[in-house]
Design a protein around this motif. Structure first.
Motif, PDB file in Angstrom:
ATOM      1  N   ILE A  51       4.637   6.267 -16.003  1.00  0.00           N
ATOM      2  CA  ILE A  51       4.036   4.943 -15.951  1.00  0.00           C
ATOM      3  C   ILE A  51       3.254   4.842 -14.645  1.00  0.00           C
ATOM      4  CG2 ILE A  51       4.428   2.455 -15.956  1.00  0.00           C
ATOM      5  CD1 ILE A  51       6.979   2.921 -17.499  1.00  0.00           C
ATOM      6  N   PHE A  52       1.975   4.482 -14.753  1.00  0.00           N
ATOM      7  CA  PHE A  52       1.087   4.410 -13.589  1.00  0.00           C
ATOM      8  C   PHE A  52       0.607   2.985 -13.386  1.00  0.00           C
ATOM      9  CE2 PHE A  52       0.730   8.807 -14.980  1.00  0.00           C
ATOM     10  CZ  PHE A  52       0.769   9.513 -13.788  1.00  0.00           C
ATOM     11  N   PRO A  65       0.838   8.250  -3.872  1.00  0.00           N
ATOM     12  CA  PRO A  65       2.132   8.422  -4.559  1.00  0.00           C
ATOM     13  C   PRO A  65       2.652   7.137  -5.170  1.00  0.00           C
ATOM     14  CG  PRO A  65       2.141   9.529  -2.414  1.00  0.00           C
ATOM     15  CD  PRO A  65       0.881   8.721  -2.471  1.00  0.00           C
ATOM     16  N   GLU A  66       2.346   5.987  -4.572  1.00  0.00           N
ATOM     17  CA  GLU A  66       2.861   4.735  -5.111  1.00  0.00           C
ATOM     18  C   GLU A  66       2.176   4.328  -6.405  1.00  0.00           C
ATOM     19  OE1 GLU A  66       0.070   3.820  -1.600  1.00  0.00           O
ATOM     20  OE2 GLU A  66       1.752   5.162  -2.045  1.00  0.00           O
ATOM     21  N   ASP A  67       1.109   5.022  -6.806  1.00  0.00           N
ATOM     22  CA  ASP A  67       0.485   4.719  -8.096  1.00  0.00           C
ATOM     23  C   ASP A  67       1.374   5.148  -9.262  1.00  0.00           C
ATOM     24  OD1 ASP A  67      -1.614   3.722  -6.704  1.00  0.00           O
ATOM     25  OD2 ASP A  67      -2.956   5.415  -7.046  1.00  0.00           O
ATOM     26  N   GLY A 118       8.316   1.240  -0.991  1.00  0.00           N
ATOM     27  CA  GLY A 118       7.824   0.363  -2.049  1.00  0.00           C
ATOM     28  C   GLY A 118       8.886   0.038  -3.078  1.00  0.00           C
ATOM     29  N   ASN A 119       8.409  -0.489  -4.229  1.00  0.00           N
ATOM     30  CA  ASN A 119       9.315  -0.919  -5.285  1.00  0.00           C
ATOM     31  C   ASN A 119       9.870   0.276  -6.048  1.00  0.00           C
ATOM     32  OD1 ASN A 119       8.560  -3.452  -4.436  1.00  0.00           O
ATOM     33  ND2 ASN A 119       7.086  -3.757  -6.107  1.00  0.00           N
TER      34      ASN A 119
END
Length: 430
Positions: A51-52, A65-67, A118-119
């Motif tokens: 999932i992006f 990386p957080e994408d 991040g999340n």
């Protein structure tokens, strides 16, 4: 900078030596964030679910990386991914993943992180159905006119349509005259399932007719039992297209009319009130339809890496893609609407847009001053005078310097005698 080349907004390569197909791509707000921004859900034949949440990057920069919100391996090949209201008691969106012998429905949620990483996102299995037959594809919708939820219909490789009312199995029906599975879609306006048979015919089956037809589990019973248990599954309407279909999409551009789009190997058809009104020579990949001002826009890609944009039957734009896509979607990201999402069979995932990059250069302001025409005329006359004098000169190039005459200067010292003076003069001359 070419106008006819898709501009790269975000792209990445998925895994190594993974394979993807038409049903492996989906775009939706799967985590129910409420922001209106879509997420990209991709499943592969190796069982990886990703999932992006893409963000724009500068040319040459790598994907952040957080994408990548989530990456998990489900052990079984993923045939298709869809997002809908698949869980009873809630109208939130959930993720349905179709495997060869299993249907799984997950809830995707995110937990806000307390550190710079991040999340954190995770999936939770809500329910699953073990299939008795090998699955090919699936479709979903409010079957029977239900409100606030979506039901799932799976087509098996042997021609059986298996319907699931969320957590429970409803019934199964065999398609008459079945040989090979084709694309499957659901029309909510007519409450019917639309597919393309091996006879190269578009066929429509009413949901109510399927519900009262003979149960597929009783197929091996006697003829008398079949007649007493239900009616025979009959087709609602048939349209012969003369070729094998690749994809089907149902579009409703107003409350009264809906169109059935069928993409063949060489032609593109639109069936509206049993009339074929669109027929263009096209190739390969299924597209995306959307309604705008009473017209339908369609994106269709081909083996030449070209993405054609059609408005009804008119070709409006053609753009070059970096690869041959097997799936095309349109999504909204970061307040940017209409981003084209393409996925190739080897895992090249790209978000692009049409046109060119906007130019950020602004010409500097020129100091505004009044023009003195008298000074301009005087300067012009002076320049013209210089030009006339230059043209009158016969020798434009300078002449070579002539050989200068030899000048001899004799200086006699007064202290020398006459003989020495003569000798000194001789040395000076020779």
């Amino acid at each position: 900078m070419s106008l006819f080349k898709a501009r790269d907004w975000w792209s990445t390569i998925l895994g190594e030596k993974e394979e993807f197909d038409q049903g492996c791509l989906c775009v939706a707000d799967v985590d129910n964030s409420g922001s209106g921004q879509d997420k990209i859900i991709v499943g592969s034949y190796k069982g990886y679910l990703r999932i992006f949440n893409p963000h724009p990057v500068k040319p040459g920069d790598e994907v952040q990386p957080e994408d990548l919100l989530l990456e998990v391996q489900l052990r079984e090949p993923i045939l298709q991914v869809e997002v809908g209201k698949f869980v009873s008691g809630t109208e939130g969106l959930h993720l349905a993943v179709l495997h060869c012998r299993k249907l799984c429905v997950y809830a995707v949620s995110g937990t806000q992180g307390n550190v710079e990483h991040g999340n954190q996102y995770q999936i939770k299995l809500m329910y699953e159905h073990n299939l008795q037959r090998t699955a090919c594809n699936m479709t979903y919708g409010p079957f029977g006119g239900v409100k606030g939820r979506d039901l799932i219909c799976i087509q098996s490789m042997d021609g059986m349509l298996m319907l699931f009312e969320q957590e429970s199995y409803a019934f199964g029906r065999f398609l008459p005259g079945f040989l090979l599975p084709g694309p499957l879609a659901y029309s909510s306006r007519t409450d019917s399932f639309i597919t393309v048979s091996s006879c190269q015919q578009v066929e429509s089956y009413k949901y109510q007719v399927m519900a009262f037809a003979t149960d597929a589990d009783e197929r091996q019973d006697t003829e008398q039992q079949k007649l007493s248990s239900g009616k025979r599954l009959l087709v609602d309407w048939v349209l012969n297209i003369g070729e094998q279909a690749l994809d089907i999409c149902v579009v409703s551009f107003n409350q009264g009319v809906s169109s059935v789009f069928v993409l063949g190997e060489r032609n593109f058809f639109c069936h509206c009130s049993m009339i074929c009104r669109i027929m263009e020579v096209l190739v390969w990949c299924p597209g995306y339809q959307s309604m705008r001002e009473g017209t339908i826009n369609t994106l269709i890609a081909n083996h030449s890496k070209m993405l054609n944009v059609y408005q009804d039957v008119t070709l409006k734009w053609a753009t070059q893609l970096p690869c041959i896509p097997v799936s095309v979607k349109v999504a909204n990201f970061q307040d940017l609407k209409g981003v084209i999402v393409t996925l190739s069979d080897d895992g090249h995932l790209q978000c692009s847009y049409l046109g060119t990059d906007p130019s950020l250069f602004q010409a500097p302001k020129v100091d505004s001053r009044e023009i003195n025409y008298e000074e301009m005329n005087a300067e012009m006359k002076e320049l013209q005078k210089i030009i006339r004098e230059a043209t009158k000169m016969q020798d434009i190039l300078p002449e070579s310097e002539k050989q200068r005459d030899v000048t001899v200067t004799a200086e006699v010292s007064p202290d020398l005698d006459e003989e020495s003076v003569c000798t000194h003069l001789k040395r000076k001359l020779f």
